[in-house]
Design a protein around this motif. Structure first.
Motif, PDB file in Angstrom:
ATOM      1  N   LEU B  12       0.836  -1.205   0.000  1.00 55.50           N
ATOM      2  CA  LEU B  12       0.000   0.000   0.000  1.00 55.50           C
ATOM      3  C   LEU B  12       0.869   1.253   0.000  1.00 55.50           C
ATOM      4  N   LEU B  13       1.869   1.267   0.869  1.00 56.84           N
ATOM      5  CA  LEU B  13       2.689   2.465   1.019  1.00 56.84           C
ATOM      6  C   LEU B  13       3.605   2.674  -0.183  1.00 56.84           C
ATOM      7  N   ALA B  14       3.883   1.588  -0.891  1.00 56.91           N
ATOM      8  CA  ALA B  14       4.701   1.731  -2.091  1.00 56.91           C
ATOM      9  C   ALA B  14       3.901   2.373  -3.220  1.00 56.91           C
ATOM     10  N   GLY B  15       2.570   2.356  -3.062  1.00 55.69           N
ATOM     11  CA  GLY B  15       1.722   2.968  -4.082  1.00 55.69           C
ATOM     12  C   GLY B  15       0.991   1.917  -4.885  1.00 55.69           C
ATOM     13  N   VAL B  16      -0.312   1.925  -4.805  1.00 56.75           N
ATOM     14  CA  VAL B  16      -1.130   1.000  -5.596  1.00 56.75           C
ATOM     15  C   VAL B  16      -2.076   1.812  -6.464  1.00 56.75           C
ATOM     16  N   ASP B  17      -2.585   1.161  -7.479  1.00 56.67           N
ATOM     17  CA  ASP B  17      -3.527   1.849  -8.363  1.00 56.67           C
ATOM     18  C   ASP B  17      -4.795   2.230  -7.600  1.00 56.67           C
ATOM     19  N   PRO B  18      -5.483   3.269  -8.039  1.00 61.75           N
ATOM     20  CA  PRO B  18      -6.763   3.608  -7.407  1.00 61.75           C
ATOM     21  C   PRO B  18      -7.731   2.429  -7.493  1.00 61.75           C
ATOM     22  N   GLY B  19      -8.559   2.283  -6.492  1.00 59.33           N
ATOM     23  CA  GLY B  19      -9.523   1.200  -6.527  1.00 59.33           C
ATOM     24  C   GLY B  19      -9.841   0.690  -5.146  1.00 59.33           C
ATOM     25  N   ILE B  20     -10.503  -0.460  -5.122  1.00 53.65           N
ATOM     26  CA  ILE B  20     -10.902  -1.079  -3.862  1.00 53.65           C
ATOM     27  C   ILE B  20     -10.088  -2.350  -3.649  1.00 53.65           C
ATOM     28  N   TYR B  21      -9.603  -2.518  -2.445  1.00 54.92           N
ATOM     29  CA  TYR B  21      -8.796  -3.684  -2.100  1.00 54.92           C
ATOM     30  C   TYR B  21      -9.304  -4.261  -0.788  1.00 54.92           C
ATOM     31  N   VAL B  22      -8.983  -5.526  -0.571  1.00 60.07           N
ATOM     32  CA  VAL B  22      -9.263  -6.134   0.722  1.00 60.07           C
ATOM     33  C   VAL B  22      -7.939  -6.385   1.430  1.00 60.07           C
ATOM     34  N   ALA B  23      -8.000  -6.348   2.746  1.00 57.50           N
ATOM     35  CA  ALA B  23      -6.780  -6.521   3.535  1.00 57.50           C
ATOM     36  C   ALA B  23      -7.158  -7.105   4.889  1.00 57.50           C
ATOM     37  N   PRO B  24      -6.200  -7.721   5.566  1.00 58.52           N
ATOM     38  CA  PRO B  24      -6.471  -8.247   6.912  1.00 58.52           C
ATOM     39  C   PRO B  24      -6.616  -7.116   7.922  1.00 58.52           C
ATOM     40  N   PRO B  25      -7.168  -7.430   9.089  1.00 53.37           N
ATOM     41  CA  PRO B  25      -7.471  -6.375  10.071  1.00 53.37           C
ATOM     42  C   PRO B  25      -6.260  -5.862  10.840  1.00 53.37           C
ATOM     43  N   GLU B  26      -5.098  -6.426  10.640  1.00 47.11           N
ATOM     44  CA  GLU B  26      -3.889  -5.929  11.295  1.00 47.11           C
ATOM     45  C   GLU B  26      -3.060  -5.129  10.305  1.00 47.11           C
ATOM     46  N   PRO B  27      -2.369  -4.085  10.737  1.00 43.03           N
ATOM     47  CA  PRO B  27      -2.243  -3.584  12.101  1.00 43.03           C
ATOM     48  C   PRO B  27      -3.478  -2.805  12.550  1.00 43.03           C
ATOM     49  N   VAL B 132      -9.595   2.573  -1.533  1.00 50.09           N
ATOM     50  CA  VAL B 132     -10.481   2.132  -0.461  1.00 50.09           C
ATOM     51  C   VAL B 132     -10.047   0.728  -0.041  1.00 50.09           C
ATOM     52  N   ILE B 133      -9.841   0.546   1.241  1.00 43.41           N
ATOM     53  CA  ILE B 133      -9.404  -0.746   1.759  1.00 43.41           C
ATOM     54  C   ILE B 133     -10.490  -1.313   2.670  1.00 43.41           C
ATOM     55  N   LEU B 134     -10.937  -2.511   2.356  1.00 46.22           N
ATOM     56  CA  LEU B 134     -11.953  -3.199   3.158  1.00 46.22           C
ATOM     57  C   LEU B 134     -11.223  -4.203   4.039  1.00 46.22           C
ATOM     58  N   ARG B 135     -11.331  -4.023   5.346  1.00 46.56           N
ATOM     59  CA  ARG B 135     -10.575  -4.904   6.243  1.00 46.56           C
ATOM     60  C   ARG B 135     -11.529  -5.786   7.057  1.00 46.56           C
ATOM     61  N   ASP B 138     -12.672 -12.024   7.957  1.00 52.11           N
ATOM     62  CA  ASP B 138     -13.359 -12.972   7.088  1.00 52.11           C
ATOM     63  C   ASP B 138     -12.935 -12.746   5.637  1.00 52.11           C
ATOM     64  N   PRO B 139     -12.899 -13.815   4.857  1.00 56.16           N
ATOM     65  CA  PRO B 139     -12.603 -13.638   3.435  1.00 56.16           C
ATOM     66  C   PRO B 139     -13.662 -12.744   2.785  1.00 56.16           C
ATOM     67  N   HIS B 140     -13.237 -11.854   1.913  1.00 55.73           N
ATOM     68  CA  HIS B 140     -14.169 -10.951   1.250  1.00 55.73           C
ATOM     69  C   HIS B 140     -13.822 -10.971  -0.228  1.00 55.73           C
ATOM     70  N   SER B 141     -14.645 -11.651  -0.972  1.00 51.94           N
ATOM     71  CA  SER B 141     -14.300 -11.861  -2.376  1.00 51.94           C
ATOM     72  C   SER B 141     -14.738 -10.673  -3.221  1.00 51.94           C
ATOM     73  N   GLY B 142     -14.250 -10.677  -4.430  1.00 51.20           N
ATOM     74  CA  GLY B 142     -14.688  -9.688  -5.400  1.00 51.20           C
ATOM     75  C   GLY B 142     -13.714  -8.558  -5.625  1.00 51.20           C
ATOM     76  N   TYR B 143     -12.790  -8.365  -4.717  1.00 47.06           N
ATOM     77  CA  TYR B 143     -11.811  -7.294  -4.901  1.00 47.06           C
ATOM     78  C   TYR B 143     -10.419  -7.832  -4.635  1.00 47.06           C
ATOM     79  N   LEU B 144      -9.442  -7.153  -5.175  1.00 49.59           N
ATOM     80  CA  LEU B 144      -8.063  -7.595  -5.052  1.00 49.59           C
ATOM     81  C   LEU B 144      -7.600  -7.540  -3.606  1.00 49.59           C
ATOM     82  N   ALA B 145      -6.847  -8.536  -3.211  1.00 52.70           N
ATOM     83  CA  ALA B 145      -6.229  -8.521  -1.888  1.00 52.70           C
ATOM     84  C   ALA B 145      -4.905  -7.774  -1.983  1.00 52.70           C
ATOM     85  N   LEU B 146      -4.664  -6.932  -1.009  1.00 53.14           N
ATOM     86  CA  LEU B 146      -3.377  -6.234  -0.987  1.00 53.14           C
ATOM     87  C   LEU B 146      -2.292  -7.188  -0.506  1.00 53.14           C
TER      88      LEU B 146
END
Lengths: 164, 146
Positions: B12-27, B132-135, B138-146
């Motif tokens: 994420l901090l390196a820079g990702v394209d605009p869009g929606i991603y899923v990620a784990p709840p940590e940190p 936008v990051i969805l954390r 639970d697995p959340h399908s449909g969007y790229l995982a970071l």
């Protein structure tokens, strides 16, 4: 935001706005509207209370073209800032906010259903508000104009009066 | 912070394209906010976990996106609020506990995510960069995982 209206759409909207702006206290007759806005055949025809032929024959009281079953608001009843916005729309800008001329998505489905891109929205200034406020015009590509003053929770169709 | 967490945050901090991603709840949010702020990016974040219907979901999203107090609390108003995020800079929206509304009001949740997705596309078209990051745990399908 640059305008993405086609020439035809611009012509329709400009004609409708010109009619409204020049008739603030003068009723827009069906014949005038049909002439100036050149409403094209569509799947959802605007509703009127009389046909053009009837109007021409009988010189009945003027009617206003309607595009929805929503409540109406006369242009005379709008806040003064609304006229400034209508003039900007008629002129194609420049708009004060980057959100202006953006596509109104009609997510709540309050306005008549059309493909995305049919409606665009414009801010109406709210004096004293620290932000853009809750007042907007939403304009359809056939020149229909809707007004909300509660941040899209409800809409009224803008008319020139005479059909309320 | 685990290695896996380090990796998604690094991406994420390196820079990702605009869009929606899923990620784990940590940190945790505070660490995430700090890391994003160190990059000089704007971050809007919060939990939507307690949202169980359209009204509470809109309320949670409005608070996260800094909506005006008198905003309309409807889908079209949410579009307006999302579009009104400050332009011209990288903005990260982090929604935590997304499994809550995804399970309790899936249709409303899908509408909200679609609105955010559309907003990221609109922002990209004008040169703005909204992620936008969805954390959720639970697995959340449909969007790229970071």
């Amino acid at each position: 935001m640059a305008s993405r209206f086609s020439f035809r759409r611009l012509a329709l909207i400009a004609a409708a706005l010109a009619a409204l702006l020049t008739s603030c206290s003068t009723t827009l007759t069906l014949n005038e509207a049909a002439t100036t806005t050149r409403i094209a055949p569509t799947t959802t025809e605007p509703t009127t209370t009389q046909t053009p032929a009837t109007v021409a024959r009988t010189e009945a009281p003027p009617t206003t073209i309607r595009f929805s079953e929503l409540p109406t608001v006369s242009i005379d009843e709008l806040p003064p800032e609304a006229l400034d916005t209508l003039i900007l729309i008629r002129n194609g800008g420049p708009y004060p906010y980057r959100q202006d001329d953006g596509v109104f998505q009609n997510r709540e489905g309050i306005l008549p259903d059309h493909p995305r891109g049919h409606y665009r929205e414009y801010t109406i200034e709210t004096p004293g508000s620290p932000d853009r406020g809750a007042r907007r015009f939403v304009v359809g590509e056939r020149g229909e104009i809707y007004y909300t003053d509660d941040h899209y929770s409800s809409f009224r169709e803008v008319t020139s009066g005479g059909d309320r | 912070m685990s290695m896996a967490t380090n990796k998604w945050l690094e991406r994420l901090l390196a820079g990702v394209d605009p869009g929606i991603y899923v990620a784990p709840p940590e940190p945790d949010r505070f660490s995430l906010d700090d890391a994003i702020a160190e990059r000089g990016w704007r971050c809007h974040g919060g939990s939507v976990g307690s949202a169980g219907d359209k009204a509470t979901l809109l309320e949670a999203l409005g608070e996260i996106l800094d909506a005006p107090t008198d905003w309309g609390r409807n889908w079209d108003a949410l579009v307006d609020v999302a579009r009104s995020l400050p332009p011209g800079e990288r903005t990260i929206v982090v929604l935590d506990d997304v499994g809550g509304p995804a399970k309790s009001c899936p249709n409303d949740w899908a509408t909200a995510v679609d609105i955010l997705a559309t907003t990221t596309e609109e922002a990209a078209a004008t040169g703005d960069h909204l992620v936008v990051i969805l954390r959720s745990s639970d697995p959340h399908s449909g969007y790229l995982a970071l």
